[in-house]
Design an enzyme around this catalytic site. Structure first.
Site, PDB file in Angstrom:
ATOM      1  N   ARG A  88      -3.617   4.303   2.692  1.00  0.00           N
ATOM      2  CA  ARG A  88      -3.732   2.970   3.241  1.00  0.00           C
ATOM      3  C   ARG A  88      -2.389   2.248   3.250  1.00  0.00           C
ATOM      4  O   ARG A  88      -1.553   2.437   2.360  1.00  0.00           O
ATOM      5  CB  ARG A  88      -4.785   2.106   2.515  1.00  0.00           C
ATOM      6  CG  ARG A  88      -4.416   1.392   1.217  1.00  0.00           C
ATOM      7  CD  ARG A  88      -4.276   2.315   0.026  1.00  0.00           C
ATOM      8  NE  ARG A  88      -5.239   3.376  -0.037  1.00  0.00           N
ATOM      9  CZ  ARG A  88      -6.389   3.317  -0.700  1.00  0.00           C
ATOM     10  NH1 ARG A  88      -6.679   2.252  -1.389  1.00  0.00           N
ATOM     11  NH2 ARG A  88      -7.187   4.359  -0.744  1.00  0.00           N
ATOM     12  N   GLY A  96       0.834  -1.191   0.000  1.00  0.00           N
ATOM     13  CA  GLY A  96       0.000   0.000   0.000  1.00  0.00           C
ATOM     14  C   GLY A  96       0.869   1.240   0.000  1.00  0.00           C
ATOM     15  O   GLY A  96       1.618   1.477  -0.934  1.00  0.00           O
ATOM     16  N   PHE A  97       0.765   2.057   1.045  1.00  0.00           N
ATOM     17  CA  PHE A  97       1.510   3.307   1.165  1.00  0.00           C
ATOM     18  C   PHE A  97       1.135   4.262   0.033  1.00  0.00           C
ATOM     19  O   PHE A  97       1.987   4.792  -0.668  1.00  0.00           O
ATOM     20  CB  PHE A  97       3.036   3.056   1.210  1.00  0.00           C
ATOM     21  CG  PHE A  97       3.460   2.224   2.387  1.00  0.00           C
ATOM     22  CD1 PHE A  97       3.754   2.821   3.605  1.00  0.00           C
ATOM     23  CD2 PHE A  97       3.524   0.845   2.280  1.00  0.00           C
ATOM     24  CE1 PHE A  97       4.123   2.040   4.699  1.00  0.00           C
ATOM     25  CE2 PHE A  97       3.895   0.061   3.366  1.00  0.00           C
ATOM     26  CZ  PHE A  97       4.198   0.665   4.585  1.00  0.00           C
ATOM     27  N   HIS A  98      -0.148   4.432  -0.143  1.00  0.00           N
ATOM     28  CA  HIS A  98      -0.641   5.396  -1.134  1.00  0.00           C
ATOM     29  C   HIS A  98      -2.114   5.701  -0.833  1.00  0.00           C
ATOM     30  O   HIS A  98      -2.735   5.035  -0.002  1.00  0.00           O
ATOM     31  CB  HIS A  98      -0.488   4.836  -2.555  1.00  0.00           C
ATOM     32  CG  HIS A  98      -1.218   3.558  -2.782  1.00  0.00           C
ATOM     33  ND1 HIS A  98      -0.609   2.329  -2.788  1.00  0.00           N
ATOM     34  CD2 HIS A  98      -2.534   3.311  -2.973  1.00  0.00           C
ATOM     35  CE1 HIS A  98      -1.504   1.389  -2.985  1.00  0.00           C
ATOM     36  NE2 HIS A  98      -2.694   1.960  -3.094  1.00  0.00           N
ATOM     37  N   ALA A  99      -2.624   6.710  -1.526  1.00  0.00           N
ATOM     38  CA  ALA A  99      -4.062   7.013  -1.505  1.00  0.00           C
ATOM     39  C   ALA A  99      -4.519   7.077  -2.958  1.00  0.00           C
ATOM     40  O   ALA A  99      -3.702   7.000  -3.887  1.00  0.00           O
ATOM     41  CB  ALA A  99      -4.308   8.342  -0.804  1.00  0.00           C
TER      42      ALA A  99
END
Ligand code: T46
Length: 134
Positions: A97, A49-52
């Site tokens: 997230r 993840g580590f993004h929106a």
């Protein structure tokens, strides 16, 4: 739990043979599904993840195993343990997230409101905070 997190219970349609869950647009899933993908065989200690997303909405459910999902709208952070094939989480647009602690057997199924579009990703946390105005 904050307003940011909406958990969805999927009623199991069980009989003496076992269980079945049906995911139906505008019944259990609050958008038209344009794409389905699943994440599996995640290696030990790996986080994803580590993004929106700018527009994309998704519903995620661990159909086997479990993982922990961190959701962050720029003001509040909330953790959800996805550990049941009858429990999903709605991930709205503009929510950062991260997925952690995948069990070796985890299969994370994701229903998406849009087709894949790399331009919809916000992969830098500072850009995300700027966009949500915090
Ligand atoms: C999300 C979380 C929960 C595609 O080509 N098509 C697709 O539909 C997807 C989802 C990914 N990809 C490509 C893009 C990357 O080259 O597959 C590779 C891995 O994707 P990513 O690094 O974005 O995977 P995650 O696990 O970090 O994030 C994924 C979704 O991309 C994302 O939308 O919300 O799962």
């Amino acid at each position: 739990m904050s307003d940011m997190v909406t958990l969805i219970d999927f009623p199991p349609l069980g009989d003496d043979r076992g269980s079945l869950v049906s995911l139906e647009v505008n019944k259990t899933v609050p958008f038209d599904i344009k794409r389905v993908y699943y994440i599996f065989a995640t290696k030990a200690g790996v986080a994803r993840g580590f993004h929106a997303h700018k527009v994309l909405k998704q519903v995620a459910v661990c159909v086997t195993g479990s993982c922990r999902m961190l959701l962050d709208n720029g003001r509040d952070k909330e953790e959800v343990l996805l550990d049941s094939p009858t429990k999903g989480v709605l991930i709205e647009d503009l929510v950062w997230r991260e997925m952690h602690d995948f069990t070796p057997d985890c299969v994370l199924l994701v229903l998406a409101s849009e087709r894949y579009d790399e331009a919809d990703y916000i992969r830098n946390y500072d850009d995300f905070l700027r966009l949500v105005g915090t």
